[in-house]
Design a protein around this motif. Structure first.
Motif, PDB file in Angstrom:
ATOM      1  N   LEU B 145     -31.522 -44.328  37.422  1.00 35.29           N
ATOM      2  CA  LEU B 145     -30.391 -44.670  37.772  1.00 35.29           C
ATOM      3  C   LEU B 145     -29.546 -45.349  36.141  1.00 35.29           C
ATOM      4  CD1 LEU B 145     -29.954 -46.164  41.353  1.00 35.29           C
ATOM      5  CD2 LEU B 145     -29.397 -43.821  40.432  1.00 35.29           C
ATOM      6  N   ILE B 146     -30.298 -46.289  35.807  1.00 30.07           N
ATOM      7  CA  ILE B 146     -29.663 -46.934  34.314  1.00 30.07           C
ATOM      8  C   ILE B 146     -29.737 -45.880  33.349  1.00 30.07           C
ATOM      9  CG2 ILE B 146     -29.826 -49.570  35.234  1.00 30.07           C
ATOM     10  CD1 ILE B 146     -32.026 -49.549  33.426  1.00 30.07           C
ATOM     11  N   THR B 147     -30.699 -45.097  33.043  1.00 32.57           N
ATOM     12  CA  THR B 147     -30.730 -44.212  31.978  1.00 32.57           C
ATOM     13  C   THR B 147     -29.665 -43.071  32.348  1.00 32.57           C
ATOM     14  OG1 THR B 147     -32.824 -43.459  33.034  1.00 32.57           O
ATOM     15  CG2 THR B 147     -32.916 -44.679  31.153  1.00 32.57           C
ATOM     16  N   GLY B 148     -29.707 -42.654  33.732  1.00 30.66           N
ATOM     17  CA  GLY B 148     -28.877 -41.390  33.838  1.00 30.66           C
ATOM     18  C   GLY B 148     -27.453 -41.962  33.668  1.00 30.66           C
ATOM     19  N   PHE B 149     -26.992 -43.103  34.434  1.00 35.41           N
ATOM     20  CA  PHE B 149     -25.719 -43.334  34.153  1.00 35.41           C
ATOM     21  C   PHE B 149     -25.322 -44.027  32.750  1.00 35.41           C
ATOM     22  CE2 PHE B 149     -25.491 -43.290  38.893  1.00 35.41           C
ATOM     23  CZ  PHE B 149     -24.604 -42.869  38.983  1.00 35.41           C
ATOM     24  N   GLY B 150     -26.362 -44.559  32.163  1.00 37.31           N
ATOM     25  CA  GLY B 150     -25.984 -44.964  30.651  1.00 37.31           C
ATOM     26  C   GLY B 150     -25.657 -43.769  29.670  1.00 37.31           C
ATOM     27  N   LEU B 151     -26.525 -42.946  29.930  1.00 39.28           N
ATOM     28  CA  LEU B 151     -26.517 -41.589  29.034  1.00 39.28           C
ATOM     29  C   LEU B 151     -24.870 -41.234  29.240  1.00 39.28           C
ATOM     30  CD1 LEU B 151     -30.022 -39.848  29.131  1.00 39.28           C
ATOM     31  CD2 LEU B 151     -28.940 -40.854  27.339  1.00 39.28           C
ATOM     32  N   ALA B 153     -22.458 -42.790  30.094  1.00 38.55           N
ATOM     33  CA  ALA B 153     -21.340 -43.700  29.900  1.00 38.55           C
ATOM     34  C   ALA B 153     -21.285 -43.594  28.116  1.00 38.55           C
ATOM     35  CB  ALA B 153     -21.905 -44.950  30.341  1.00 38.55           C
ATOM     36  N   LEU B 154     -22.282 -42.949  27.538  1.00 37.52           N
ATOM     37  CA  LEU B 154     -21.932 -42.835  26.005  1.00 37.52           C
ATOM     38  C   LEU B 154     -20.651 -42.074  25.767  1.00 37.52           C
ATOM     39  CD1 LEU B 154     -25.618 -42.221  25.049  1.00 37.52           C
ATOM     40  CD2 LEU B 154     -24.247 -44.512  24.722  1.00 37.52           C
ATOM     41  N   GLY B 155     -20.312 -41.151  26.890  1.00 40.86           N
ATOM     42  CA  GLY B 155     -19.283 -40.395  26.751  1.00 40.86           C
ATOM     43  C   GLY B 155     -19.408 -39.452  25.671  1.00 40.86           C
ATOM     44  N   ILE B 156     -20.675 -38.886  25.310  1.00 40.61           N
ATOM     45  CA  ILE B 156     -20.637 -37.579  24.250  1.00 40.61           C
ATOM     46  C   ILE B 156     -20.455 -36.483  25.094  1.00 40.61           C
ATOM     47  CG2 ILE B 156     -22.582 -36.477  22.986  1.00 40.61           C
ATOM     48  CD1 ILE B 156     -23.789 -39.353  22.635  1.00 40.61           C
ATOM     49  N   GLU B 157     -19.919 -35.383  24.301  1.00 39.07           N
ATOM     50  CA  GLU B 157     -19.243 -34.164  24.981  1.00 39.07           C
ATOM     51  C   GLU B 157     -20.296 -33.265  25.794  1.00 39.07           C
ATOM     52  OE1 GLU B 157     -16.826 -30.579  23.687  1.00 39.07           O
ATOM     53  OE2 GLU B 157     -17.334 -31.826  22.249  1.00 39.07           O
ATOM     54  N   SER B 158     -21.453 -33.288  25.018  1.00 41.69           N
ATOM     55  CA  SER B 158     -22.381 -32.365  25.448  1.00 41.69           C
ATOM     56  C   SER B 158     -23.284 -33.066  26.785  1.00 41.69           C
ATOM     57  CB  SER B 158     -23.179 -31.699  24.392  1.00 41.69           C
ATOM     58  OG  SER B 158     -23.773 -32.823  23.799  1.00 41.69           O
ATOM     59  N   MET B 159     -23.043 -34.203  26.826  1.00 53.09           N
ATOM     60  CA  MET B 159     -23.994 -34.896  27.797  1.00 53.09           C
ATOM     61  C   MET B 159     -23.167 -35.203  29.104  1.00 53.09           C
ATOM     62  SD  MET B 159     -25.705 -37.219  25.197  1.00 53.09           S
ATOM     63  CE  MET B 159     -27.176 -37.750  25.834  1.00 53.09           C
ATOM     64  N   GLY B 160     -23.146 -34.215  30.028  1.00 56.02           N
ATOM     65  CA  GLY B 160     -22.464 -34.208  31.354  1.00 56.02           C
ATOM     66  C   GLY B 160     -23.192 -35.383  32.222  1.00 56.02           C
ATOM     67  N   LEU B 161     -22.378 -35.280  33.526  1.00 51.08           N
ATOM     68  CA  LEU B 161     -23.070 -36.387  34.694  1.00 51.08           C
ATOM     69  C   LEU B 161     -24.371 -35.702  34.926  1.00 51.08           C
ATOM     70  CD1 LEU B 161     -22.662 -38.850  36.139  1.00 51.08           C
ATOM     71  CD2 LEU B 161     -21.245 -37.607  37.877  1.00 51.08           C
ATOM     72  N   GLU B 162     -24.312 -34.551  35.346  1.00 45.08           N
ATOM     73  CA  GLU B 162     -25.462 -33.836  36.125  1.00 45.08           C
ATOM     74  C   GLU B 162     -26.734 -33.839  35.011  1.00 45.08           C
ATOM     75  OE1 GLU B 162     -25.379 -29.636  37.259  1.00 45.08           O
ATOM     76  OE2 GLU B 162     -27.221 -29.948  38.081  1.00 45.08           O
ATOM     77  N   GLY B 163     -26.436 -33.556  33.943  1.00 41.67           N
ATOM     78  CA  GLY B 163     -27.523 -33.580  32.905  1.00 41.67           C
ATOM     79  C   GLY B 163     -28.073 -34.878  32.639  1.00 41.67           C
ATOM     80  N   SER B 164     -27.037 -35.970  32.452  1.00 39.05           N
ATOM     81  CA  SER B 164     -27.603 -37.401  32.365  1.00 39.05           C
ATOM     82  C   SER B 164     -28.247 -37.905  33.500  1.00 39.05           C
ATOM     83  CB  SER B 164     -26.498 -38.352  32.253  1.00 39.05           C
ATOM     84  OG  SER B 164     -25.666 -37.952  30.955  1.00 39.05           O
ATOM     85  N   LEU B 165     -27.866 -37.451  34.681  1.00 40.20           N
ATOM     86  CA  LEU B 165     -28.600 -37.919  35.905  1.00 40.20           C
ATOM     87  C   LEU B 165     -30.080 -37.350  36.126  1.00 40.20           C
ATOM     88  CD1 LEU B 165     -25.978 -38.589  38.623  1.00 40.20           C
ATOM     89  CD2 LEU B 165     -27.199 -40.411  37.374  1.00 40.20           C
ATOM     90  N   LEU B 166     -30.097 -36.061  35.776  1.00 42.54           N
ATOM     91  CA  LEU B 166     -31.399 -35.388  35.668  1.00 42.54           C
ATOM     92  C   LEU B 166     -32.343 -35.960  34.735  1.00 42.54           C
ATOM     93  CD1 LEU B 166     -33.153 -32.909  36.642  1.00 42.54           C
ATOM     94  CD2 LEU B 166     -32.264 -31.469  35.219  1.00 42.54           C
ATOM     95  N   TYR B 167     -31.779 -36.240  33.515  1.00 39.44           N
ATOM     96  CA  TYR B 167     -32.676 -36.938  32.533  1.00 39.44           C
ATOM     97  C   TYR B 167     -33.257 -38.196  32.977  1.00 39.44           C
ATOM     98  CZ  TYR B 167     -33.796 -38.482  27.713  1.00 39.44           C
ATOM     99  OH  TYR B 167     -34.353 -38.879  26.525  1.00 39.44           O
ATOM    100  N   GLY B 168     -32.485 -39.168  33.576  1.00 37.71           N
ATOM    101  CA  GLY B 168     -33.034 -40.324  34.161  1.00 37.71           C
ATOM    102  C   GLY B 168     -34.050 -40.027  35.221  1.00 37.71           C
ATOM    103  N   ALA B 169     -33.436 -38.939  36.030  1.00 36.53           N
ATOM    104  CA  ALA B 169     -34.616 -38.601  37.316  1.00 36.53           C
ATOM    105  C   ALA B 169     -35.701 -38.201  36.583  1.00 36.53           C
ATOM    106  CB  ALA B 169     -33.847 -37.824  38.121  1.00 36.53           C
ATOM    107  N   SER B 170     -35.796 -37.372  35.641  1.00 35.57           N
ATOM    108  CA  SER B 170     -37.154 -36.764  35.091  1.00 35.57           C
ATOM    109  C   SER B 170     -38.016 -37.880  34.861  1.00 35.57           C
ATOM    110  CB  SER B 170     -36.960 -36.007  34.101  1.00 35.57           C
ATOM    111  OG  SER B 170     -35.702 -34.811  34.245  1.00 35.57           O
ATOM    112  N   LEU B 171     -37.655 -39.094  34.124  1.00 33.04           N
ATOM    113  CA  LEU B 171     -38.124 -40.061  33.868  1.00 33.04           C
ATOM    114  C   LEU B 171     -38.557 -40.951  34.857  1.00 33.04           C
ATOM    115  CD1 LEU B 171     -36.073 -41.708  30.769  1.00 33.04           C
ATOM    116  CD2 LEU B 171     -38.007 -40.280  30.678  1.00 33.04           C
ATOM    117  N   GLY B 172     -37.866 -41.097  35.917  1.00 29.19           N
ATOM    118  CA  GLY B 172     -38.396 -41.770  37.120  1.00 29.19           C
ATOM    119  C   GLY B 172     -39.349 -40.916  37.877  1.00 29.19           C
ATOM    120  N   GLY B 173     -39.202 -39.811  37.903  1.00 28.98           N
ATOM    121  CA  GLY B 173     -40.280 -38.804  38.424  1.00 28.98           C
ATOM    122  C   GLY B 173     -41.554 -38.607  37.963  1.00 28.98           C
ATOM    123  N   ILE B 174     -41.569 -38.813  36.562  1.00 30.89           N
ATOM    124  CA  ILE B 174     -42.741 -38.798  36.051  1.00 30.89           C
ATOM    125  C   ILE B 174     -43.571 -40.212  36.002  1.00 30.89           C
ATOM    126  CG2 ILE B 174     -42.248 -39.445  33.655  1.00 30.89           C
ATOM    127  CD1 ILE B 174     -44.444 -36.382  34.147  1.00 30.89           C
TER     128      ILE B 174
END
Lengths: 302, 533
Positions: B145-151, B153-174
């Motif tokens: 959650l914190i990496t997902g929402f954190g990414l 929250a950076l507000g970078i154009e190419s980093m949308g909500l779904e992708g950011s949450l998936l990024y965090g979830a992949s880390l948590g999953g592994i």
């Protein structure tokens, strides 16, 4: 001939004085018992003897050589067992024994196997799986497997079971019979009493007593138990009588060695039915030094 | 019965959180910081799409794919860059965190006899195991959650909500996946060392299988959990399915561990404990043999690491020229020198970093002498016929040889990879010389370690600050325009930058002399001081 001579040894760590003018002499073929409470300075003294700590004042000589500057030469002829044996978790007991024996120089293979059997040690196990007692066995096997002239043993039996303690005592008497010398620091006073020719007591970094056991016993009290025809009276008024307890018909008490003659004369007047006397144990001796110290400390403070 | 197996899991769970009240937050803060700082840096470093495409070009080679996995190089946005270059590495770190945390609460506690105390209380047989799993799950959900929402929250154009949450979830999953792996090994192996060793072995194999798969055969990548991580294609196609795979396998592993734990004795394992050697080999029976044996595993790991790092840097050399064109920041760092290719000019900057990293293992090897002292094991040696000179000398020899080998391996790795990817190839002598010229500076660091051990052993770790200082000053010095004297406070600042600079023997010789003086002073100090214990 003295194998080990410590002369007015003082060791300070910063402002803390760990050893304050310690004197020890161990003669050839002698077992010297080194006793004292925790933190009295036993291990510090031994570490100075091993050249691991440097004396602040005074000197320590082994085989006539200086414990600090000639450490390596001395160590070729001594065997050491620490009280707290820390070993390398990923080496086996057998490997550690070989390493220790080899680092001293000489090697006695048959003795190694015999001792491993005797102490019932599994040398194929990694040191991480050993209990405190087993780690101590590793150090003991390594020490007794080598032909040393002086054995320095720092509370070597604190983790051993009574059976192993017995075997340890055999090992010590065995090296003594070969004319070797032993410095044995211990808490087990019965062990010291059994093995040692001479004893030194250290307390707060100072040697407070040393000599043969019989010499030391003169300094202390004899336990007595008497049963008399007439009721025994007047004991409280006598000099040097302590810890009087009435038990059924009998009376038990302790007598200062120098007052023994007077006390017996007094008691015999009442008609002795039964008289038991036991010599003071080392424990009495030891405890008495504390009581005395504590009293004098209280006195000093007031 | 079933209920009594799990009794008091909740209390143990809270107890573990209490024990880890610093450890887990620090891990989380570290990983999150690391994750968030990189895209921010990318925005600065590669401001335009042109620059990013340049970078994508250097990334389009098998060596890079083997290291970081496949990426969306066609559409190399900041988001695609972040997931391509960072996700897999972060996943490895998260996996390691899981392994350490689980081993600590399961087998390590059991080995030290603490579980025995716990089990003597009215507590279920598998409660400790499940409390551990619960702690790890909670930790990884928070991490996700914190990496997902954190990414996001950076507000970078190419980093949308779904992708950011998936990024965090992949880390948590592994992380949850490796928690599952480790709890199983904690049942199978009898020691915490074994538990950690087997789990890290699985992690490395998973990484290698994925590397081979990503380069050649995609089916192979699907066997590896790290393959699943890259298959999520975060910030591109956002596949959530691999996540189900990670968690699913983790649940199976968790159930298996529960079963194994329930049927086994306390402090027993399933892997037979191999009896060790009954006698010491001739090699072991000397101070130097002992020291080598104690450090062997660590040294081999470092050696492999150094070689891999060399290969990693070498593999990007091929497309370097294309990459530097148009990257202002890099051009600023590398002031153009006549007569040298950009690649050759880049080599000294690489070498400083590699030499500094290669300094870590030899300094560790030297400081190990004091580590042994603190563990009261030096008495065993000095209490026998071993002089202090011989003891310290043994460690010094190991350290000096270690440093030479590490430096050589980085150079060999760099050269072999570089020569393969570059059209005109690389001269081995040039590369090897550029690396080895740092050896005298490394000797000064080793000498400093000797001096600390001899005189002020408690302050030995100050050396790491010095290494870190050097790294900051020399790596970023060009970028931040530090004055010269700042760099000259470190021995590495006096090393000629081969092959661009001329070789200078004077500073090299002076460094060697300083190193020798430091070492001699250290030996004298070691002879005079008390051994702690």
């Amino acid at each position: 001939m003295s194998v080990l001579a410590v002369n007015n040894l003082t060791k300070r760590f910063g402002k803390f004085t760990a050893l304050d003018g310690v004197n020890i002499e161990v003669n050839e073929g002698e077992i010297y018992g080194f006793i004292g409470p925790n933190g009295a300075g036993k291990s510090t003294t031994i570490r100075v003897l091993l050249g691991i700590l440097k004396a602040t004042q005074g000197n320590a000589k082994i085989f006539g050589q200086d414990a600090w500057s000639d450490a390596v030469e001395i160590h070729k002829h001594i065997a050491y067992v620490p009280g707290d044996v820390n070993l390398w978790p990923n080496l086996t007991g057998g490997e550690v024994i070989d390493l220790f024996v080899k680092l001293r120089g000489n090697n006695n293979k048959s003795r190694r196997e015999e001792l491993i059997q005797k102490y019932n040690l599994d040398p194929t196990k990694k040191c991480r799986t050993y209990s405190k007692g087993n780690r101590q066995k590793v150090a003991l096997v390594a020490a007794f497997a080598s032909d040393a002239d002086l054995y320095i043993l720092d509370e070597p039996t604190s983790g051993l079971d009574p059976l192993m303690e017995q075997i340890f005592q055999e090992c010590v008497l065995d090296v003594k019979s070969k004319g070797k010398s032993v410095l044995l620091s211990s808490h087990v006073l019965s062990e010291v009493e059994k093995l040692c020719d001479r004893v030194g007591i250290i307390r707060q970094g100072k040697m407070i007593e040393s000599g043969t056991l019989s010499e030391l016993r003169h300094l202390t009290r004899v336990h007595m138990l008497v049963e008399t025809k007439q009721t025994l009276t007047g004991l409280y008024e006598l000099e040097g009588v302590h810890a009087i307890e009435e038990k059924d018909q009998a009376v038990s008490f302790q007598v200062d060695a120098e007052e023994l003659d007077n006390v017996i004369k007094h008691v015999s007047a009442f008609g002795i039915l039964k008289l038991e006397s036991t010599p003071p144990t080392l424990e009495d001796l030891f405890m008495r030094h504390y009581e005395q110290k504590d009293e004098s400390e209280v006195g000093g403070a007031s | 019965m079933a209920q009594s197996l799990f009794k008091k899991t909740g209390s143990l769970f809270r107890f573990m959180l209490r024990r880890d009240r610093l450890r887990i937050p620090l891990w989380l803060i570290g990983i999150t910081f690391f994750t968030l700082i990189v895209p921010i840096a990318f925005v600065d470093l590669y401001a335009s799409q042109h620059e990013r495409d340049g970078l994508a070009e250097t990334m389009a080679n098998p060596a890079v794919t083997a290291m970081v996995g496949p990426g969306d190089l066609e559409n190399y946005t900041i988001g695609a860059m972040t997931s391509h270059q960072m996700l897999l590495f972060t996943a490895v770190v998260v996996g390691l965190m899981s392994i350490w945390l689980v081993a600590r609460h399961t087998r390590a506690d059991e080995e030290d006899g603490r579980i025995e105390m716990i089990r003597s209380l009215p507590i279920g047989r598998v409660s400790n195991l499940n409390a551990t799993l619960l702690v790890l799950c909670v930790t990884h959900v928070i991490l996700a959650l914190i990496t997902g929402f954190g990414l996001y929250a950076l507000g970078i154009e190419s980093m949308g909500l779904e992708g950011s949450l998936l990024y965090g979830a992949s880390l948590g999953g592994i992380g949850i996946f490796f928690a599952g792996v480790t709890v199983v090994f904690a049942q199978l192996s009898e020691s915490s060392r074994g538990t950690i060793g087997f789990s890290i072995a699985v992690l490395l194999i998973a990484y290698l299988v994925r590397a081979v798969g990503d380069v050649g055969n995609e089916t192979l990548s699907w066997i590896s959990p790290f393959g699943w991580v890259t298959q999520t294609e975060v910030y591109a196609n956002n596949h959530w399915e691999p996540l189900a795979l990670m968690v699913g396998v983790a649940i199976v592993l968790g159930v298996l561990a529960n079963y194994l734990n329930a049927i086994r004795d306390l402090e027993a394992g399933f892997f037979p404990a191999r009896p060790g050697r009954k006698k010491a080999s001739a090699f072991l029976q000397s101070p130097i043999g002992l020291a080598v044996k104690l450090q062997c595993t660590g040294m081999i790991a470092w050696a492999i690491g150094m070689l891999v790092m060399g290969v990693a840097y070498g593999s990007v050399l091929g497309d370097l020229e294309a990459f530097f064109e148009g990257n202002e920041m890099m051009e600023q760092m590398l002031v153009a020198e006549e007569g040298y290719t950009l690649t050759e000019q880049f080599i000294p900057s690489l070498m400083v970093v590699m030499a500094l990293l290669a300094t870590v293992p030899p300094v560790m090897a030297m400081l190990k002498l004091y580590g042994e002292e603190k563990k009261n094991r030096i008495d065993h040696l000095l209490g026998r016929a071993v002089s202090r000179t011989r003891l310290m000398g043994s460690y010094l020899i190991i350290s000096v040889v270690n440093g030479f080998v590490m430096l050589s391996l980085t150079a060999i790795g760099l050269w072999s990879a570089g020569a393969t990817v570059m059209e005109e190839g690389l001269d081995f002598g040039t590369i090897y010389g550029a690396a080895l010229v740092y050896y005298p500076a490394m000797l000064v660091m080793i000498g400093l370690a000797v001096l600390f051990i001899g005189v002020l052993p408690k302050l030995g770790s100050v050396i790491w600050l010095y290494v870190f200082y050097t790294f900051i000053v020399l790596y970023l010095g060009g970028l931040l325009d530090f004055p010269d004297w700042v760099g000259h406070l470190s021995p590495y600042g006096y090393i000629p930058e081969l092959p661009v600079d001329e070789m200078e023997w004077v500073p090299i010789s002076i460094l060697v002399i300083i190193a020798v003086i430091l070492m001699i002073a250290g030996f004298i100090g070691y002879h005079k001081r008390d051994i702690e214990g």
